[in-house]
Design a protein around this motif. Structure first.
Motif, PDB file in Angstrom:
ATOM      1  N   ASP B  35       0.856  -1.128   0.077  1.00  0.00           N
ATOM      2  CA  ASP B  35       0.122   0.085   0.040  1.00  0.00           C
ATOM      3  C   ASP B  35       0.921   1.317  -0.051  1.00  0.00           C
ATOM      4  OD1 ASP B  35      -2.404  -1.299  -0.129  1.00  0.00           O
ATOM      5  OD2 ASP B  35      -2.888  -0.987   2.110  1.00  0.00           O
ATOM      6  N   LEU B  37       3.928   1.441  -1.215  1.00  0.00           N
ATOM      7  CA  LEU B  37       4.507   1.558  -2.591  1.00  0.00           C
ATOM      8  C   LEU B  37       3.513   2.201  -3.548  1.00  0.00           C
ATOM      9  CD1 LEU B  37       6.475  -2.031  -2.877  1.00  0.00           C
ATOM     10  CD2 LEU B  37       7.447   0.400  -2.664  1.00  0.00           C
ATOM     11  N   ARG B  38       2.302   1.945  -3.427  1.00  0.00           N
ATOM     12  CA  ARG B  38       1.100   2.412  -4.173  1.00  0.00           C
ATOM     13  C   ARG B  38       0.921   3.707  -4.103  1.00  0.00           C
ATOM     14  NH1 ARG B  38      -1.974   4.617  -6.361  1.00  0.00           N
ATOM     15  NH2 ARG B  38      -4.020   4.258  -7.442  1.00  0.00           N
ATOM     16  N   PHE B  39       0.835   4.230  -2.761  1.00  0.00           N
ATOM     17  CA  PHE B  39       0.507   5.665  -2.618  1.00  0.00           C
ATOM     18  C   PHE B  39       1.341   6.510  -2.273  1.00  0.00           C
ATOM     19  CE2 PHE B  39      -3.351   3.034  -1.817  1.00  0.00           C
ATOM     20  CZ  PHE B  39      -4.047   3.487  -2.819  1.00  0.00           C
ATOM     21  N   ILE B  40       2.705   6.278  -1.809  1.00  0.00           N
ATOM     22  CA  ILE B  40       3.500   7.080  -1.446  1.00  0.00           C
ATOM     23  C   ILE B  40       4.033   8.135  -2.447  1.00  0.00           C
ATOM     24  CG2 ILE B  40       5.709   6.084  -1.792  1.00  0.00           C
ATOM     25  CD1 ILE B  40       6.107   6.636   1.356  1.00  0.00           C
ATOM     26  N   LYS B  41       4.409   9.435  -1.971  1.00  0.00           N
ATOM     27  CA  LYS B  41       4.897  10.385  -3.045  1.00  0.00           C
ATOM     28  C   LYS B  41       6.466  10.553  -2.494  1.00  0.00           C
ATOM     29  CE  LYS B  41       1.213  11.206  -5.561  1.00  0.00           C
ATOM     30  NZ  LYS B  41      -0.005  11.277  -4.970  1.00  0.00           N
ATOM     31  N   GLU B 119       5.561  13.749 -11.343  1.00  0.00           N
ATOM     32  CA  GLU B 119       5.992  12.457 -11.465  1.00  0.00           C
ATOM     33  C   GLU B 119       5.052  11.446 -11.843  1.00  0.00           C
ATOM     34  OE1 GLU B 119       8.199   9.303  -8.275  1.00  0.00           O
ATOM     35  OE2 GLU B 119       6.639  10.546  -7.587  1.00  0.00           O
ATOM     36  N   ASP B 120       3.842  11.434 -11.233  1.00  0.00           N
ATOM     37  CA  ASP B 120       2.811  10.313 -11.292  1.00  0.00           C
ATOM     38  C   ASP B 120       1.956  10.732 -12.506  1.00  0.00           C
ATOM     39  OD1 ASP B 120       3.786   9.153  -9.008  1.00  0.00           O
ATOM     40  OD2 ASP B 120       1.827   9.152  -8.234  1.00  0.00           O
ATOM     41  N   HIS B 122       2.402  10.276 -15.627  1.00  0.00           N
ATOM     42  CA  HIS B 122       2.517   8.968 -16.475  1.00  0.00           C
ATOM     43  C   HIS B 122       1.878   7.980 -16.426  1.00  0.00           C
ATOM     44  CE1 HIS B 122       4.891   7.397 -13.671  1.00  0.00           C
ATOM     45  NE2 HIS B 122       4.707   6.356 -14.041  1.00  0.00           N
ATOM     46  N   VAL B 123       1.650   7.550 -15.235  1.00  0.00           N
ATOM     47  CA  VAL B 123       0.890   6.410 -14.457  1.00  0.00           C
ATOM     48  C   VAL B 123      -0.703   6.332 -14.895  1.00  0.00           C
ATOM     49  CG1 VAL B 123       0.243   4.678 -12.536  1.00  0.00           C
ATOM     50  CG2 VAL B 123       2.512   6.080 -12.807  1.00  0.00           C
ATOM     51  N   ALA B 124      -0.765   5.133 -15.828  1.00  0.00           N
ATOM     52  CA  ALA B 124      -2.424   5.126 -15.976  1.00  0.00           C
ATOM     53  C   ALA B 124      -3.095   4.794 -15.122  1.00  0.00           C
ATOM     54  CB  ALA B 124      -2.449   3.998 -17.006  1.00  0.00           C
ATOM     55  N   GLU B 125      -4.302   5.471 -14.609  1.00  0.00           N
ATOM     56  CA  GLU B 125      -5.223   5.104 -13.603  1.00  0.00           C
ATOM     57  C   GLU B 125      -6.194   4.234 -14.045  1.00  0.00           C
ATOM     58  OE1 GLU B 125      -5.013   6.035 -10.486  1.00  0.00           O
ATOM     59  OE2 GLU B 125      -3.229   7.291 -10.359  1.00  0.00           O
TER      60      GLU B 125
END
Ligand SMILES: Nc1ncnc2c1ncn2[C@@H]1O[C@H](COP(=O)(O)OP(=O)(O)O)[C@@H](O)[C@H]1O
Ligand SMILES: [Mg+2]
Lengths: 144, 125
Positions: B35, B37-41, B119-120, B122-125
């Motif tokens: 979790d 790794l998923r949410f941290i900035k 940073e985020d 690029h990530v497909a939601e």
């Protein structure tokens, strides 16, 4: 820019929670030395860590590989079983078969495969029960 | 928020010291590594009740600014040594996770979902 492909391999032992995460740490270091952008390094580190932990936690042992080309980071993991019976289920956020012992260490959120898929530009997982699981991901470096 | 201020707000003990000008822009509180790794900035402090070697390694991998152990938990000596060796600041507070997070939130520190970083994207939601 890198002209040739650089390749690395990391054997991963099952159930070794002391060494677990070290391969991901080494991969992060290699990418830092190669001068890749921080965002790429972070995505690769997360993927490497989750893939490494899945081998440690869920498999009988395997390996992780890293290939660096001028345009992308390629990673693959392979293990020697037991394989995943239902991949669609395994890919769901929150689904985990981790034991209570493993959960007590902080694992078993069921977010590993979703985290890998989310951070990858290309994601492919194949598994055969009784044989093993293979994962292949690419992360584009975004060269300008 | 300066780590110094975080330390004062949480009345935390410092196990591994931080630079006097070190700063965090977000915080993340969880006991589940994936979790996190998923949410941290980036530029984050991590609050957790889990003092395992695995948690320290995950924090290191994500370059967190500091790891803050809650509920009065203290890591084993060898875990503390590894943090020290890797220049990962470690704080300990007696507050439970909810209260420690609430305290920092009240004083203006943002949560992971409130802080949009490029940073985020690029990530497909
Ligand atoms: N290499 C593997 N070998 C066998 N099963 C696996 C492997 N990787 C993942 N799995 C299965 O898929 C599930 C989901 O994996 P993941 O999303 O990483 O969550 P978690 O590791 O927290 O359980 C695991 O609980 C396990 O059942
Ligand atoms: Mg996993």
């Amino acid at each position: 820019m890198l002209q040739n492909k650089l390749s690395y391999a990391f054997p991963i032992e099952a159930s070794d929670f002391t060494k677990a995460g070290d391969a991901a740490g080494k991969i992060k270091k290699i990418l830092k030395l190669a001068g890749l952008p921080a965002t790429v390094i972070r995505r690769v580190a997360i993927i490497a860590y989750e893939a490494e932990m899945n081998i440690v936690i869920h498999s009988v042992g395997g390996s992780l590989s890293l290939d660096l080309t001028s345009t992308r980071v390629e990673m693959a993991s392979q293990d020697n079983g037991p394989g995943i019976p239902d991949i669609d289920l395994a890919l769901q956020e929150g689904y985990s078969t981790a034991s209570d012992e493993v959960r007590a260490l902080g694992f078993g959120a069921g977010m590993g495969l979703p985290n890998i898929r989310r951070n990858a530009d290309h994601f492919c997982i194949q598994s055969e029960v009784g044989v093993g699981t293979n994962l292949e991901v690419w992360i584009d470096i975004g060269v300008s | 928020m300066k780590l110094q201020e975080i330390c004062e707000l949480l009345q935390a003990d410092v196990l591994v010291d931080y630079d006097s000008d070190a700063e965090a822009f977000t915080a993340c509180g969880s006991d589940l590594i994936s979790d996190i790794l998923r949410f941290i900035k980036v530029e984050t402090v991590l609050l957790t009740g889990l003092t395992t070697l695995q948690m320290i390694k995950a924090a290191q991998l994500l370059d967190v600014k500091a790891i803050i152990f809650v509920r009065g938990k203290r890591p084993a000596k060898e875990v503390e040594e590894i943090a020290k060796k890797n220049d990962l600041p470690v704080l300990c507070t007696k507050l439970p996770l909810f209260e420690a997070c609430g305290c920092l939130s009240r004083h203006g520190l943002k949560g992971c979902s409130e802080y949009a970083v490029q940073e985020d994207e690029h990530v497909a939601e």
